[in-house]
Design a protein around this motif. Structure first.
Motif, PDB file in Angstrom:
ATOM      1  N   LEU A 129     -13.271  37.647 -13.698  1.00 15.83           N
ATOM      2  CA  LEU A 129     -13.581  37.501 -12.283  1.00 15.83           C
ATOM      3  C   LEU A 129     -14.877  36.731 -12.105  1.00 15.83           C
ATOM      4  CD1 LEU A 129     -12.815  41.092 -10.978  1.00 15.83           C
ATOM      5  CD2 LEU A 129     -11.483  39.023 -10.536  1.00 15.83           C
ATOM      6  N   LYS A 130     -14.926  35.882 -11.108  1.00 15.72           N
ATOM      7  CA  LYS A 130     -16.149  35.156 -10.791  1.00 15.72           C
ATOM      8  C   LYS A 130     -17.094  36.090 -10.043  1.00 15.72           C
ATOM      9  CE  LYS A 130     -15.602  30.231 -10.658  1.00 15.72           C
ATOM     10  NZ  LYS A 130     -15.774  29.048  -9.812  1.00 15.72           N
ATOM     11  N   THR A 131     -18.333  36.171 -10.530  1.00 16.89           N
ATOM     12  CA  THR A 131     -19.300  37.067  -9.906  1.00 16.89           C
ATOM     13  C   THR A 131     -20.252  36.332  -8.977  1.00 16.89           C
ATOM     14  OG1 THR A 131     -20.784  36.771 -11.765  1.00 16.89           O
ATOM     15  CG2 THR A 131     -19.271  38.634 -11.872  1.00 16.89           C
ATOM     16  N   ASP A 132     -20.208  34.992  -8.962  1.00 19.38           N
ATOM     17  CA  ASP A 132     -21.154  34.219  -8.164  1.00 19.38           C
ATOM     18  C   ASP A 132     -20.405  33.458  -7.080  1.00 19.38           C
ATOM     19  OD1 ASP A 132     -23.603  31.629  -8.864  1.00 19.38           O
ATOM     20  OD2 ASP A 132     -23.514  33.148  -7.314  1.00 19.38           O
ATOM     21  N   THR A 133     -20.232  34.049  -5.938  1.00 20.24           N
ATOM     22  CA  THR A 133     -19.534  33.408  -4.838  1.00 20.24           C
ATOM     23  C   THR A 133     -20.485  32.508  -4.086  1.00 20.24           C
ATOM     24  OG1 THR A 133     -20.079  35.172  -3.312  1.00 20.24           O
ATOM     25  CG2 THR A 133     -18.062  35.444  -4.594  1.00 20.24           C
ATOM     26  N   GLY A 134     -19.909  31.673  -3.157  1.00 13.77           N
ATOM     27  CA  GLY A 134     -20.762  30.803  -2.355  1.00 13.77           C
ATOM     28  C   GLY A 134     -21.747  31.590  -1.536  1.00 13.77           C
ATOM     29  N   ARG A 135     -21.260  32.694  -0.931  1.00 15.54           N
ATOM     30  CA  ARG A 135     -22.151  33.545  -0.125  1.00 15.54           C
ATOM     31  C   ARG A 135     -23.256  34.128  -0.994  1.00 15.54           C
ATOM     32  NH1 ARG A 135     -19.589  38.165   3.556  1.00 15.54           N
ATOM     33  NH2 ARG A 135     -18.791  36.291   4.609  1.00 15.54           N
ATOM     34  N   GLY A 136     -22.902  34.493  -2.252  1.00 10.86           N
ATOM     35  CA  GLY A 136     -23.908  35.046  -3.165  1.00 10.86           C
ATOM     36  C   GLY A 136     -24.992  34.041  -3.487  1.00 10.86           C
ATOM     37  N   ARG A 137     -24.572  32.759  -3.681  1.00  5.45           N
ATOM     38  CA  ARG A 137     -25.550  31.726  -3.977  1.00  5.45           C
ATOM     39  C   ARG A 137     -26.491  31.515  -2.801  1.00  5.45           C
ATOM     40  NH1 ARG A 137     -21.166  29.351  -6.806  1.00  5.45           N
ATOM     41  NH2 ARG A 137     -20.488  28.182  -4.969  1.00  5.45           N
ATOM     42  N   VAL A 138     -25.944  31.499  -1.588  1.00  8.72           N
ATOM     43  CA  VAL A 138     -26.783  31.347  -0.393  1.00  8.72           C
ATOM     44  C   VAL A 138     -27.781  32.491  -0.291  1.00  8.72           C
ATOM     45  CG1 VAL A 138     -26.768  31.334   2.125  1.00  8.72           C
ATOM     46  CG2 VAL A 138     -25.067  30.008   0.874  1.00  8.72           C
ATOM     47  N   SER A 139     -27.288  33.717  -0.566  1.00 13.16           N
ATOM     48  CA  SER A 139     -28.150  34.897  -0.489  1.00 13.16           C
ATOM     49  C   SER A 139     -29.294  34.797  -1.486  1.00 13.16           C
ATOM     50  CB  SER A 139     -27.324  36.161  -0.756  1.00 13.16           C
ATOM     51  OG  SER A 139     -28.145  37.301  -0.780  1.00 13.16           O
ATOM     52  N   LYS A 140     -28.970  34.370  -2.725  1.00 14.20           N
ATOM     53  CA  LYS A 140     -30.000  34.246  -3.756  1.00 14.20           C
ATOM     54  C   LYS A 140     -31.053  33.226  -3.347  1.00 14.20           C
ATOM     55  CE  LYS A 140     -26.921  35.447  -7.600  1.00 14.20           C
ATOM     56  NZ  LYS A 140     -26.259  34.951  -8.814  1.00 14.20           N
ATOM     57  N   HIS A 141     -30.607  32.074  -2.842  1.00 12.13           N
ATOM     58  CA  HIS A 141     -31.544  31.034  -2.437  1.00 12.13           C
ATOM     59  C   HIS A 141     -32.387  31.493  -1.254  1.00 12.13           C
ATOM     60  CE1 HIS A 141     -30.103  28.239  -5.312  1.00 12.13           C
ATOM     61  NE2 HIS A 141     -28.915  28.057  -4.748  1.00 12.13           N
ATOM     62  N   SER A 142     -31.796  32.249  -0.327  1.00 13.09           N
ATOM     63  CA  SER A 142     -32.554  32.713   0.837  1.00 13.09           C
ATOM     64  C   SER A 142     -33.643  33.693   0.425  1.00 13.09           C
ATOM     65  CB  SER A 142     -31.616  33.365   1.858  1.00 13.09           C
ATOM     66  OG  SER A 142     -31.049  34.549   1.344  1.00 13.09           O
ATOM     67  N   GLU A 143     -33.390  34.510  -0.614  1.00 15.08           N
ATOM     68  CA  GLU A 143     -34.405  35.434  -1.115  1.00 15.08           C
ATOM     69  C   GLU A 143     -35.611  34.644  -1.626  1.00 15.08           C
ATOM     70  OE1 GLU A 143     -34.543  38.712  -1.354  1.00 15.08           O
ATOM     71  OE2 GLU A 143     -32.533  39.324  -0.760  1.00 15.08           O
ATOM     72  N   ILE A 144     -35.356  33.614  -2.417  1.00 15.47           N
ATOM     73  CA  ILE A 144     -36.431  32.810  -2.984  1.00 15.47           C
ATOM     74  C   ILE A 144     -37.183  32.072  -1.879  1.00 15.47           C
ATOM     75  CG2 ILE A 144     -36.998  30.971  -4.606  1.00 15.47           C
ATOM     76  CD1 ILE A 144     -35.900  33.516  -5.894  1.00 15.47           C
ATOM     77  N   LEU A 145     -36.423  31.515  -0.936  1.00 16.88           N
ATOM     78  CA  LEU A 145     -37.056  30.780   0.168  1.00 16.88           C
ATOM     79  C   LEU A 145     -37.932  31.689   1.017  1.00 16.88           C
ATOM     80  CD1 LEU A 145     -34.107  28.465   1.296  1.00 16.88           C
ATOM     81  CD2 LEU A 145     -36.216  27.772   0.130  1.00 16.88           C
ATOM     82  N   SER A 146     -37.467  32.913   1.244  1.00 18.58           N
ATOM     83  CA  SER A 146     -38.249  33.870   2.040  1.00 18.58           C
ATOM     84  C   SER A 146     -39.570  34.200   1.357  1.00 18.58           C
ATOM     85  CB  SER A 146     -37.452  35.155   2.264  1.00 18.58           C
ATOM     86  OG  SER A 146     -36.282  34.904   3.001  1.00 18.58           O
ATOM     87  N   LEU A 147     -39.501  34.482   0.051  1.00 15.38           N
ATOM     88  CA  LEU A 147     -40.722  34.784  -0.695  1.00 15.38           C
ATOM     89  C   LEU A 147     -41.652  33.578  -0.726  1.00 15.38           C
ATOM     90  CD1 LEU A 147     -39.335  36.808  -3.735  1.00 15.38           C
ATOM     91  CD2 LEU A 147     -40.797  37.668  -1.917  1.00 15.38           C
ATOM     92  N   GLY A 148     -41.066  32.391  -0.901  1.00 11.48           N
ATOM     93  CA  GLY A 148     -41.866  31.175  -0.918  1.00 11.48           C
ATOM     94  C   GLY A 148     -42.558  30.938   0.413  1.00 11.48           C
TER      95      GLY A 148
END
Length: 330
Positions: free
Chosen positions: A2-21
């Motif tokens: 099963l794929k564990t990295d969906t498009g929504r998951g990638r967006v969520s990960k990037h938003s976490e980094i952007l928020s901290l930045g």
């Protein structure tokens, strides 16, 4: 698989980094305006770079276990015992002879012994958790208490000091104006990122944190992965101990005791899911810098370090509340 990295998951990960930045940039601007000519002064930046590494390496030691849904409360006591063993070898009869190649081999032997102790502690933690089935918090709490007792028995509560000058470069030296410990921290961060993102062990670590039973049914040896993760955590604690004894020119049973909860704070602030399965090295690195910026800025403003701790906690609660709000919106 099963794929564990969906498009929504990638967006969520990037938003976490952007928020901290974004938070980091805002804080740097605010402190720069409040402390003109002081906060961004090269000497202050260098001071922050000297303070980051030991906590940073310990934070990565905590992070990798949290990704499995576990925790390692023994990283500080393991680091202290490792540092004590290194210091005893470096101040003993082996180090009392002439310098040169002989001293180099003594330093190598001391570092090897210290890192081996940390690896062994990680192995024991992993085996207790994987094969006996003790929960990570209880297993590592027991190990922490045991190691603290051993360290106190060995040192009788005293400080072991007077380490060779050649070793002190690791904790206090600079290269091109950048502290040597900072290079070690970056190397550790890159190494952990490669393990988590480019190896089977890393994928298995995330899978165990997401669902350990399903991971076992998929053919992955979860016991082996758990042991390896805690051994890596132990090794990182050993590396942190090397930085600490080289920076302080001494070793003691109680060093770094305040770091334990801060490593959990950094990990969660950096986006690590306390239940496991989610988080990135870049997030933890940003969380680490964020806390250091707050600490340094408030210190320059003359604000009590106790208030700094309170603000760290408030920041964590605020970031977590923001994350929960986003998840509910989705």
């Amino acid at each position: 698989m099963l794929k564990t990295d969906t498009g929504r998951g990638r967006v969520s990960k990037h938003s976490e980094i952007l928020s901290l930045g974004a938070i980091l940039v805002i804080l740097v601007l605010l402190f720069s305006l409040a402390l003109p000519g002081k906060f961004l002064r090269p000497s202050n930046l260098q001071s922050m770079a000297f303070q980051l590494p030991e906590l940073g390496v310990l934070a990565f030691a905590m992070m990798i276990t949290m990704l499995t849904g576990g925790i390692n409360l023994s990283i500080i006591s393991s680091a202290n015992l490792s540092g004590i063993i290194m210091a005893m070898i470096l101040t003993g009869d082996l180090a009392s002879g002439p310098g040169g190649a002989g001293l180099g081999w003594t330093i190598f032997l001391a570092v090897l012994a210290g890192l081996s102790i940390s690896l062994l502690v990680g192995l024991v933690n992993g085996m207790i958790i994987a094969y006996i089935g003790v929960s990570p918090i209880l297993a590592t709490l027991g190990t922490m208490t045991f190691l603290e007792g051993i360290s106190l028995v060995i040192t009788r509560g005293y400080v072991i000091s007077g380490l060779p000058r050649e070793l002190l470069v690791i904790g206090n030296g600079t290269f091109l104006g950048v502290p040597v410990p900072m290079f070690i921290l970056v190397a550790v961060a890159v190494g952990v990122a490669i393990i988590l993102n480019k190896t089977r062990l890393g994928l298995s670590t995330y899978m165990i944190g997401s669902n350990i039973k399903a991971t076992g049914f998929s053919g992955i040896n979860t016991n082996k992965v758990t042991i390896l993760v805690y051994m890596i955590s132990g090794l990182l604690a050993g590396i942190a101990s090397l930085i600490m004894i080289a920076r302080f020119n001494s070793a003691k049973a109680g060093y770094g005791s305040s770091y334990l909860l801060v490593t959990v704070l950094v990990s969660v602030l950096g986006g690590i899911n306390p239940n496991g399965g989610f988080g990135k090295v870049s997030g933890v690195f940003l969380g680490l810098i964020l806390l250091q910026v707050i600490s340094s800025g408030l210190n320059l403003l003359g604000i009590s370090q106790f208030l700094t701790l309170a603000l760290w906690g408030a920041l964590l609660l605020g970031v977590e509340a923001l994350r929960l709000t986003r998840r509910r919106v989705r």
